[in-house]
Write a protein that holds these residues in place. Structure first.
Motif, mmCIF file in Angstrom:
data_model
loop_
_atom_site.group_PDB
_atom_site.id
_atom_site.type_symbol
_atom_site.label_atom_id
_atom_site.label_comp_id
_atom_site.label_asym_id
_atom_site.label_seq_id
_atom_site.Cartn_x
_atom_site.Cartn_y
_atom_site.Cartn_z
ATOM 1 N N THR A 289 9.557 -3.632 5.473
ATOM 2 C CA THR A 289 9.228 -2.377 4.228
ATOM 3 C C THR A 289 8.907 -1.237 3.969
ATOM 4 O OG1 THR A 289 8.203 -4.784 3.399
ATOM 5 C CG2 THR A 289 7.949 -2.074 2.168
ATOM 6 N N ALA A 290 8.305 -0.328 5.434
ATOM 7 C CA ALA A 290 8.130 1.139 4.658
ATOM 8 C C ALA A 290 9.297 1.467 5.450
ATOM 9 C CB ALA A 290 7.306 1.124 5.567
ATOM 10 N N TYR A 293 12.998 1.170 3.102
ATOM 11 C CA TYR A 293 12.519 2.282 2.211
ATOM 12 C C TYR A 293 12.910 3.457 2.340
ATOM 13 C CZ TYR A 293 13.246 -1.343 -1.396
ATOM 14 O OH TYR A 293 12.700 -2.627 -1.946
ATOM 15 N N THR A 383 3.263 -5.409 1.361
ATOM 16 C CA THR A 383 4.081 -4.549 1.097
ATOM 17 C C THR A 383 3.040 -3.372 0.708
ATOM 18 O OG1 THR A 383 5.143 -6.835 -0.267
ATOM 19 C CG2 THR A 383 5.282 -4.381 -1.323
ATOM 20 N N LEU A 387 4.128 0.584 1.069
ATOM 21 C CA LEU A 387 4.398 1.472 0.059
ATOM 22 C C LEU A 387 3.199 2.548 0.591
ATOM 23 C CD1 LEU A 387 3.843 -1.477 -3.116
ATOM 24 C CD2 LEU A 387 5.063 0.283 -2.522
ATOM 25 N N ILE A 390 6.286 5.088 2.136
ATOM 26 C CA ILE A 390 7.148 5.138 1.094
ATOM 27 C C ILE A 390 6.391 6.153 -0.234
ATOM 28 C CG2 ILE A 390 7.807 3.874 -0.741
ATOM 29 C CD1 ILE A 390 8.473 1.161 0.588
ATOM 30 N N VAL A 391 5.112 6.110 -0.869
ATOM 31 C CA VAL A 391 4.952 6.134 -1.764
ATOM 32 C C VAL A 391 5.427 7.878 -1.671
ATOM 33 C CG1 VAL A 391 3.003 6.895 -3.838
ATOM 34 C CG2 VAL A 391 4.608 4.750 -2.910
ATOM 35 N N THR A 394 8.954 9.703 -0.251
ATOM 36 C CA THR A 394 9.610 9.373 -1.812
ATOM 37 C C THR A 394 8.780 10.828 -2.471
ATOM 38 O OG1 THR A 394 9.825 7.415 -1.932
ATOM 39 C CG2 THR A 394 9.984 8.043 -3.461
ATOM 40 N N LEU A 402 8.098 6.228 -6.314
ATOM 41 C CA LEU A 402 9.052 5.063 -5.627
ATOM 42 C C LEU A 402 10.596 5.135 -5.787
ATOM 43 C CD1 LEU A 402 6.919 2.136 -7.562
ATOM 44 C CD2 LEU A 402 6.882 3.527 -5.537
ATOM 45 N N TRP A 411 13.300 -5.511 -0.810
ATOM 46 C CA TRP A 411 11.846 -6.281 -0.048
ATOM 47 C C TRP A 411 11.952 -7.676 -0.289
ATOM 48 C CZ3 TRP A 411 9.105 -9.411 -4.131
ATOM 49 C CH2 TRP A 411 8.257 -9.117 -3.652
#
Length: 448
Positions: A289-290, A293, A383, A387, A390-391, A394, A402, A411
């Motif tokens: 996921t990381a 994204y 997840t 996140l 990711i946060v 981003t 996001l 995802w």
């Protein structure tokens, strides 16, 4: 005890297949990428090509070493837990905990070395293909010749061996303590490692906020933060599973009926054993996921700026995609190995349920519910770890919280792979196990 270890490997080869496969794949990954170090250090290689190959080898070498240890640790933990009666019998006949440790560690060392040796030839072909991919993307000069040398060979064998020996020592240490009526396992080392990974992951992710969004290294601390958080959650997976069952236990029993009741009862009792399944699930979800994204955010930011991708950008994108591909394949193999070993070992338990009145359909429903709960737990905390990386990335890259241009498609794809690997393996293995008549399953002691 070493002779006894060799005899155990010869007499029960099936028991060691999962560990052998994990060591084989782990050594192959490490050798494949570390062969780029050998290639980069050869004569006549230009600086740009050498830097591209060295960066890829260093980054994936770190990922690979971590994955190898957790993969072998999860499979060995399942293996050792299944040998509880054998360990107790050895203790009762006079074997000391030290002798049992030497036996199990000796077995694992042999399996690790064999797996690493078997991985040499596949790693050569994979490394050559990887070099060709870098050359096709323009990151490495076409004239660079592939070299498989000392760095690749030594690193692959040593890491596979150290991971096998270290994981076996920790697993059998817990098992011998658990079999003792006097000493009980405290788990202090495990807690210390888990809290350390969570603290380091949080600090690494927050470090991203202090970087410039255009810095090529901005993605690194966020990615490592997500990985370390996933490791921390994986270490505490038994506690997290029990907490989730405390919240969802009653709804599961209501919705799934008898199968749900059996699911909640068994998973609460076997939460520590299921950690070997949750570890690869959480790691796969969090890392995939990381990485995916963050790479999508980086690509969208470059496209929005109107610039073309530089060699460094192409190198980073290729590296991220290759890493995710490795994570997908390796984590799925480890997950399937752990699930297969854990489910096939439950033949006697399934027979007892059937003799107590449960139908084969209810037993299959129980296994399916367990797989669903494991998937939800792994995806939820994986997840959360993703996140966390990711946060901050981003935010520094686009000033958004996001990824605006990315929906849930990535995802959902990750969740679909995790669910398919978990449910198909567990249900398929359980269906085959249930073919054994219940009386026979209860009467026969499974010897793996």
């Amino acid at each position: 005890m070493f002779a006894l270890a060799m005899s155990s490997v010869r007499q029960r080869p099936g028991r060691f297949v999962a560990t052998l496969l994990s060591a084989f794949l782990g050594a192959a990954i490490i050798m494949t990428f570390n062969s780029l170090h050998d290639t980069a250090g050869a004569r006549g290689v230009d600086d740009v090509s050498a830097e591209s190959m060295s960066t890829a080898a260093a980054v994936v070498g770190g990922y690979g070493s971590l994955l190898v240890f957790f993969a072998i640790a999860s499979t060995l933990t399942v293996n050792v837990r299944q040998r509880g009666e054998e360990i107790s019998l050895l203790r009762s006949t006079g074997a000391t905990p030290g002798q049992i440790k030497r036996m199990v560690v000796g077995e694992s060392a042999v399996v690790g070395v064999v797996g690493a040796v078997l991985a040499v030839v596949p790693a050569m072909f994979a490394g050559r293909a990887l070099l060709g991919m870098f050359q096709d993307s323009g990151q490495v000069a076409v004239g660079v010749e592939y070299v498989f040398g000392t760095v690749a060979l030594v690193s692959g064998v040593s890491i596979a061996l150290l991971a096998s020996v270290g994981a076996a020592f920790l697993a059998v240490r817990r098992a011998t303590k658990a079999s003792s009526a006097v000493r009980k396992p405290t788990g202090r080392g495990r807690k210390f490692a888990g809290y350390g990974a969570l603290a380091a992951g949080t600090a690494s992710a927050l470090t991203t906020l202090a970087l410039d969004g255009t810095d090529p290294m901005a993605m690194a601390p966020a990615a490592y933060g997500a990985i370390l958080l996933a490791v921390g959650f994986a270490v505490f997976s038994p506690v997290l599973l029990r907490a989730l069952l405390g919240r969802l236990g009653r709804p599961i029993e209501i919705l799934a009926g008898p199968s749900g009741y059996l699911t909640v009862h068994n998973m609460r009792r076997r939460a520590a054993e299921l950690a070997g399944v949750l570890m690869p699930l959480i790691l796969f979800t969090g890392m995939a996921t990381a990485t995916l994204y963050m790479q999508a955010v980086e690509s969208d930011a470059i496209k929005a700026s109107g610039l073309t991708k530089s060699v460094e950008d192409k190198n980073l994108e290729t590296l991220n995609l290759v890493v995710v591909g490795i994570i997908v394949v390796f984590s799925c193999v480890v997950l399937i190995n752990s699930l297969y070993a854990a489910t096939s070992y439950r033949r006697r338990e399934f027979g007892q349920h059937r003799l107590a009145g449960a139908t084969p359909g209810q037993v299959l429903g129980m296994v399916g519910c367990e797989g669903l709960v494991l998937t939800v737990t792994g995806v939820l905390f994986g997840t959360a770890a993703g996140l966390a990386g990711i946060v901050p990335f981003t935010y520094v890259r686009t000033d958004e919280i996001l990824p605006v241009g990315q929906g849930l498609g990535i995802w959902l794809g990750i969740v679909a792979v995790a669910a398919a690997a978990t449910l198909v393996t567990s249900l398929g293995t359980a269906h085959r196990t249930l073919r054994t008549p219940a009386v026979r399953a209860v009467a026969v002691t499974v010897a793996a």
